[in-house]
Every structure is written in C-alpha cells, then in structure tokens.
Design an enzyme around this catalytic site. Structure first.
Site, short mmCIF file in Angstrom:
data_model
loop_
_atom_site.label_atom_id
_atom_site.label_comp_id
_atom_site.label_asym_id
_atom_site.label_seq_id
_atom_site.Cartn_x
_atom_site.Cartn_y
_atom_site.Cartn_z
N CYS A 1 -2.35 -3.03 9.76
CA CYS A 1 -2.85 -1.85 10.48
C CYS A 1 -4.38 -1.81 10.41
CB CYS A 1 -2.25 -0.59 9.87
SG CYS A 1 -3.07 0.92 10.40
N CYS B 1 -5.81 1.07 8.28
CA CYS B 1 -5.61 0.82 6.84
C CYS B 1 -6.60 -0.24 6.36
CB CYS B 1 -4.18 0.39 6.55
SG CYS B 1 -2.98 1.74 6.63
N ASP C 1 -15.85 5.62 17.15
CA ASP C 1 -14.96 4.73 17.89
C ASP C 1 -15.73 3.48 18.34
OD1 ASP C 1 -12.05 5.29 19.55
OD2 ASP C 1 -13.33 3.65 20.25
N HIS D 1 -0.78 6.16 5.70
CA HIS D 1 -0.35 5.53 6.95
C HIS D 1 0.85 6.28 7.52
CE1 HIS D 1 0.28 2.27 9.87
NE2 HIS D 1 1.54 2.59 9.71
N ASN E 1 -3.22 10.84 20.99
CA ASN E 1 -2.28 10.09 21.81
C ASN E 1 -1.05 9.76 20.96
OD1 ASN E 1 -3.97 9.92 24.12
ND2 ASN E 1 -5.13 8.26 23.18
N GLY F 1 -0.74 6.31 25.79
CA GLY F 1 -2.03 5.65 25.58
C GLY F 1 -2.34 5.34 24.13
N HIS G 1 -1.44 4.29 13.80
CA HIS G 1 -1.78 5.01 12.57
C HIS G 1 -2.42 6.29 13.09
CE1 HIS G 1 -3.79 4.94 8.31
NE2 HIS G 1 -4.03 6.12 8.88
N HIS H 1 -4.32 9.39 14.36
CA HIS H 1 -5.75 9.69 14.36
C HIS H 1 -6.02 10.75 15.42
CE1 HIS H 1 -4.88 6.32 17.04
NE2 HIS H 1 -5.83 6.80 17.84
N HIS I 1 -8.96 12.03 18.02
CA HIS I 1 -10.24 11.74 18.66
C HIS I 1 -11.05 13.04 18.76
CE1 HIS I 1 -8.86 7.84 20.61
NE2 HIS I 1 -7.70 8.40 20.35
P1 5GP Z 1 -5.55 5.40 20.62
O1 5GP Z 1 -5.55 4.80 21.99
O2 5GP Z 1 -4.56 4.69 19.70
O3 5GP Z 1 -5.38 6.89 20.61
O4 5GP Z 1 -7.00 5.18 20.03
C1 5GP Z 1 -7.36 4.07 19.27
C2 5GP Z 1 -8.85 4.03 19.26
O5 5GP Z 1 -9.28 3.21 18.19
C3 5GP Z 1 -9.47 3.46 20.54
O6 5GP Z 1 -10.33 4.43 21.12
C4 5GP Z 1 -10.22 2.21 20.06
O7 5GP Z 1 -11.44 2.04 20.74
C5 5GP Z 1 -10.43 2.50 18.58
N1 5GP Z 1 -10.48 1.32 17.74
C6 5GP Z 1 -9.61 0.28 17.73
N2 5GP Z 1 -9.96 -0.63 16.79
C7 5GP Z 1 -11.07 -0.15 16.19
C8 5GP Z 1 -11.90 -0.64 15.14
O8 5GP Z 1 -11.69 -1.72 14.57
N3 5GP Z 1 -12.97 0.13 14.77
C9 5GP Z 1 -13.22 1.33 15.37
N4 5GP Z 1 -14.29 2.01 14.94
N5 5GP Z 1 -12.46 1.82 16.37
C10 5GP Z 1 -11.40 1.10 16.77
ZN ZN Z 2 -2.42 2.33 8.75
#
Ligand code: 5GP
Ligand code: ZN
Length: 102
Positions: free
Chosen positions: A4, A7, A30, A46, A83, A89, A94, A96, A98
């Site tokens: 992950c 993680c 991000d 997690h 999301n 999306g 894991h 989170h 935004h």
């Molecule tokens: P989701 O689409 O799952 O709601 O959002 C995942 C977010 O994590 C995306 O906006 C993507 O740009 C961000 N993201 C993915 N991998 C990494 C990473 O390694 N570092 C950072 N800082 N953001 C990440």
């Molecule tokens: Zn995780």
C-alpha cells in the site's frame, strides 16, 4: 499493508514530506494536485475505504485534524472529498480525505 503506497509513505519506504502528523493521522501534499492546494489526510491505520470504517470516532479525528491543518496552512475555503470504490474514482485503497483549495 505491505503493498500500500500510503503505508509505505508512513513507514518511510517512500519519501514524502509530512505537513501534519498526530497520533491518528498524517497529511501530505498530493503528488498530482487538482487544485492550488491539494492535501491528503491519511489515517495511520490501514483501512481500505470508508466502507470498512467501523469506529466512526476515526472520522471525527480526521476532521479534527483537517481543521488544524487548514488553520496551519491558512486555508479558509475548501472542499473535502472521500472517494469510495473504484467506480467513484478511488485509486489508493487506504482511506484518505482530500482537501482542495484555490
Ligand atoms: P483517490 O483517487 O484514491 O481518492 O486519491 C488518491 C490520490 O493519491 C490521488 O490524488 C493521487 O494523486 C495521490 N497519490 C498517489 N500516489 C501518491 C504518492 O506516492 N504520493 C502522494 N503525495 N500522493 C499520491
Ligand atoms: Zn495502507
């Protein structure tokens, strides 16, 4: 969880700058920002998504952190986004939240 990305960031296996950290969560910028300020608030445990959250006090703690982060970053007007599921999306499984702000 070993494969992950969040993680791995928490465990320092992937370098990232923590802009906020407490006992429950941490926050990073991000990597692919969709607004001038795009912050991810990530629980240290997690949990795949909101669907897997059993103890809702986690959500309260995350929003409490969001208020502190916004104060720290001077963010007053913002969107929050969770999301949940691939079709909605979610890319990183894991939980989170935004924070998006211009
Ligand atoms: P989701 O689409 O799952 O709601 O959002 C995942 C977010 O994590 C995306 O906006 C993507 O740009 C961000 N993201 C993915 N991998 C990494 C990473 O390694 N570092 C950072 N800082 N953001 C990440
Ligand atoms: Zn995780």
């Amino acid at each position: 969880m070993s494969d992950c990305v969040f993680c791995k960031i928490l465990n320092k296996e992937i370098p990232s700058t923590f802009i906020y950290e407490d006992d429950v969560c941490f926050a990073i910028n991000d990597i692919n920002p969709k607004a001038k300020k795009h912050i991810l608030v990530i629980p240290k445990i997690h949990v795949e998504s909101l669907n897997e959250v059993e103890d809702l006090s986690l959500i309260k703690d995350l929003f409490s952190a969001i208020k502190k982060i916004n104060k720290q970053e001077g963010i007053k007007e913002f969107k929050t986004l969770i999301n949940t599921g691939k079709k909605a999306g979610q890319e990183v499984f894991h939980l989170h939240i935004h924070i998006l702000s211009d």
